[in-house]
Design an enzyme around this catalytic site. Structure first.
Site, PDB file in Angstrom:
ATOM      1  N   LYS A  14      21.161  42.713  40.468  1.00  0.00           N
ATOM      2  CA  LYS A  14      22.532  42.541  39.988  1.00  0.00           C
ATOM      3  C   LYS A  14      23.477  42.791  41.152  1.00  0.00           C
ATOM      4  O   LYS A  14      23.449  43.848  41.778  1.00  0.00           O
ATOM      5  CB  LYS A  14      22.807  43.519  38.848  1.00  0.00           C
ATOM      6  CG  LYS A  14      24.252  43.466  38.379  1.00  0.00           C
ATOM      7  CD  LYS A  14      24.443  44.244  37.098  1.00  0.00           C
ATOM      8  CE  LYS A  14      25.901  44.270  36.705  1.00  0.00           C
ATOM      9  NZ  LYS A  14      26.129  44.996  35.462  1.00  0.00           N
ATOM     10  N   ARG A  43      35.081  42.198  32.131  1.00  0.00           N
ATOM     11  CA  ARG A  43      35.740  43.508  32.130  1.00  0.00           C
ATOM     12  C   ARG A  43      37.018  43.471  31.299  1.00  0.00           C
ATOM     13  O   ARG A  43      37.413  44.482  30.723  1.00  0.00           O
ATOM     14  CB  ARG A  43      35.991  43.966  33.568  1.00  0.00           C
ATOM     15  CG  ARG A  43      34.666  44.278  34.280  1.00  0.00           C
ATOM     16  CD  ARG A  43      34.849  44.687  35.728  1.00  0.00           C
ATOM     17  NE  ARG A  43      33.545  44.718  36.410  1.00  0.00           N
ATOM     18  CZ  ARG A  43      33.395  44.782  37.721  1.00  0.00           C
ATOM     19  NH1 ARG A  43      34.452  44.840  38.515  1.00  0.00           N
ATOM     20  NH2 ARG A  43      32.187  44.802  38.262  1.00  0.00           N
ATOM     21  N   LYS A  50      32.128  48.518  42.545  1.00  0.00           N
ATOM     22  CA  LYS A  50      30.783  48.973  42.197  1.00  0.00           C
ATOM     23  C   LYS A  50      29.788  48.740  43.335  1.00  0.00           C
ATOM     24  O   LYS A  50      28.586  48.643  43.105  1.00  0.00           O
ATOM     25  CB  LYS A  50      30.328  48.252  40.912  1.00  0.00           C
ATOM     26  CG  LYS A  50      31.273  48.495  39.713  1.00  0.00           C
ATOM     27  CD  LYS A  50      30.699  47.983  38.401  1.00  0.00           C
ATOM     28  CE  LYS A  50      31.629  48.333  37.244  1.00  0.00           C
ATOM     29  NZ  LYS A  50      31.081  47.922  35.925  1.00  0.00           N
ATOM     30  N   LYS A  72      21.593  38.314  38.285  1.00  0.00           N
ATOM     31  CA  LYS A  72      22.975  38.220  37.819  1.00  0.00           C
ATOM     32  C   LYS A  72      23.929  38.383  38.989  1.00  0.00           C
ATOM     33  O   LYS A  72      23.702  39.286  39.790  1.00  0.00           O
ATOM     34  CB  LYS A  72      23.190  39.347  36.805  1.00  0.00           C
ATOM     35  CG  LYS A  72      24.552  39.408  36.220  1.00  0.00           C
ATOM     36  CD  LYS A  72      24.618  40.563  35.272  1.00  0.00           C
ATOM     37  CE  LYS A  72      26.058  40.758  34.874  1.00  0.00           C
ATOM     38  NZ  LYS A  72      26.326  42.061  34.380  1.00  0.00           N
TER      39      LYS A  72
HETATM   40  C1  PBG Z   1      27.994  46.296  32.579  1.00  0.00           C
HETATM   41  C2  PBG Z   1      27.909  44.837  32.629  1.00  0.00           C
HETATM   42  C3  PBG Z   1      28.744  43.933  33.300  1.00  0.00           C
HETATM   43  C4  PBG Z   1      28.323  42.677  32.916  1.00  0.00           C
HETATM   44  C5  PBG Z   1      27.226  42.822  32.071  1.00  0.00           C
HETATM   45  N1  PBG Z   1      26.981  44.174  31.909  1.00  0.00           N
HETATM   46  C6  PBG Z   1      29.927  44.159  34.156  1.00  0.00           C
HETATM   47  C7  PBG Z   1      29.802  44.921  35.382  1.00  0.00           C
HETATM   48  O1  PBG Z   1      28.714  45.264  35.848  1.00  0.00           O
HETATM   49  O2  PBG Z   1      30.864  45.247  35.923  1.00  0.00           O
HETATM   50  C8  PBG Z   1      28.966  41.386  33.335  1.00  0.00           C
HETATM   51  C9  PBG Z   1      28.741  40.218  32.438  1.00  0.00           C
HETATM   52  C10 PBG Z   1      29.686  39.098  32.633  1.00  0.00           C
HETATM   53  O3  PBG Z   1      30.498  39.053  33.571  1.00  0.00           O
HETATM   54  O4  PBG Z   1      29.628  38.171  31.801  1.00  0.00           O
HETATM   55  N2  PBG Z   1      27.361  47.027  33.545  1.00  0.00           N
END
Ligand code: PBG
Length: 352
Positions: free
Chosen positions: A221, A231, A244, A275
């Site tokens: 990720k 968000r 992050k 992702k």
């Molecule tokens: C939470 C999470 C995120 C997404 C999925 N789980 C956001 C992030 O890591 O800031 C993003 C999914 C999307 O953008 O559709 N950790």
């Protein structure tokens, strides 16, 4: 280093004669277009296909009753109260979408430094799981494990003096996973990128007799700008302090993704995820080639928003862009895709 693909050119032509193809020896032009000349022929030779079985549909849950609230940066996506989530779950089942993913919009008054609402067995996600399981028991449910929808600072983990604590966070994530499993979640999906969380969660699930609960780890990720609209949807955009990048991956890295995936498999992940999606298809292809695991990609909120915005402006054909983007995941080697387009794609596939 050359990227190796699942079905490489070499393996596809392995049985071809070493000398020039017959057409060339006969001095005939190679007619690649012959296989493209009609729809039946294109269908016949198509390598990758998309079916409703490839779809996981992310849904946003909020408080209330019979309530739906549009997410402005994600046209066509709404936050839904639990009763409405159940309606959409029924729709998913009717469309033969195998699985939904649940994300909560937590009321700001319930957010705190530790994200303690994540451990409330009656939180929105747990209520939604129970309601769906009662109504549509055969639909798969995937739940994110991470603290960001619950923390006042919007980070996925515990924050002390500006640092995200790893092991302390993992201890909380384990409890969050257990709470979700208890509520009936089928697939635990840790999205936090803390080290060692998959193994810790697997151990705890097994110890609590949840041996049948699967883990799909967000293994690779990336720290991405494409999460922006998500968000907004879960209400962490305004509160997030900093970024992050100390836990999510650097977009320049690819070998590191393989290490992350290898670790998660070793720790007990049943399925793995890459992702974001389209900008990281090279990672999907490498991961699938290297491990042969059930491999998923998340077409994230920003990818969805880009297509919807361009389509909304009449700059491209939204439906075709949607279908093309999804077949690209399959071609790259993904076994399935988490996508906000899921119901629309499924409807289109049903129409044939
Ligand atoms: C939470 C999470 C995120 C997404 C999925 N789980 C956001 C992030 O890591 O800031 C993003 C999914 C999307 O953008 O559709 N950790």
């Amino acid at each position: 280093m050359a990227i190796k693909f699942g079905r490489s050119i070499e393996s596809r032509t392995r049985f071809a004669p070493a000398e020039a193809p017959a057409q060339e020896r006969l001095d005939l032009p190679v007619r690649m277009r012959r296989n493209r000349r009609a729809e039946w022929a294109r269908r016949l030779v198509r390598e990758a296909t998309l079916t409703t079985d490839d779809l996981i549909w992310p849904l946003f849950v909020m408080d209330g009753n019979k309530a739906r609230q549009p997410v402005p940066s994600m046209p066509g996506v709404e936050r839904l109260s639990v009763d409405q989530v159940v309606r959409e779950a029924e729709r998913a089942a009717n469309l033969t979408i195998p699985c939904v993913a649940l994300f909560p919009y937590t009321d700001p008054t319930l957010r705190d430094e530790e994200g303690s609402e994540a451990l409330n067995p009656d939180n929105l996600v747990c209520r939604a799981i129970r309601a769906i399981k009662q109504d549509v028991p055969d639909l798969g449910i995937l739940c994110d494990v991470a603290l960001d929808p619950f923390t006042s600072h919007g980070h996925d983990g515990l924050l002390r003096d500006g640092v995200i604590l790893n092991d302390e966070t993992v201890a909380v994530l384990v409890k969050q996973a257990l709470v979700q499993a208890q509520a009936g979640c089928d697939i635990i999906a840790p999205s936090d990128m803390m080290d060692g969380r998959v193994g810790a969660i697997r151990k705890a699930l097994d110890a609590a007799d949840f041996t049948d609960v699967s883990i799909m780890s967000y293994a690779a990720k990336y720290a991405s700008a494409f999460y922006g609209p998500f968000r907004d949807a879960v209400g962490s955009a305004k509160t997030l302090t900093g970024d992050k990048r100390t836990y999510q991956m650097d977009p320049g890295n690819s070998d590191e993704a393989l290490r992350e995936v290898a670790l998660d498999i070793e720790e007990g992940a049943d399925m793995i995820m890459v992702k974001p999606g389209l900008p990281y298809l090279d990672i999907v292809a490498r991961v699938k080639e290297a491990f042969g695991m059930p491999t998923f990609a998340y077409q994230v909120s920003g990818e969805y928003a880009m297509i919807m915005a361009a389509a909304g402006n009449g700059w491209l054909d939204g439906e075709r862009a949607m279908m093309e983007s999804l077949i690209a995941f399959k071609r790259a080697g993904a076994d399935g895709v988490l996508t906000y387009f899921a119901p629309r794609v499924a409807e289109k596939l049903k129409q044939g």
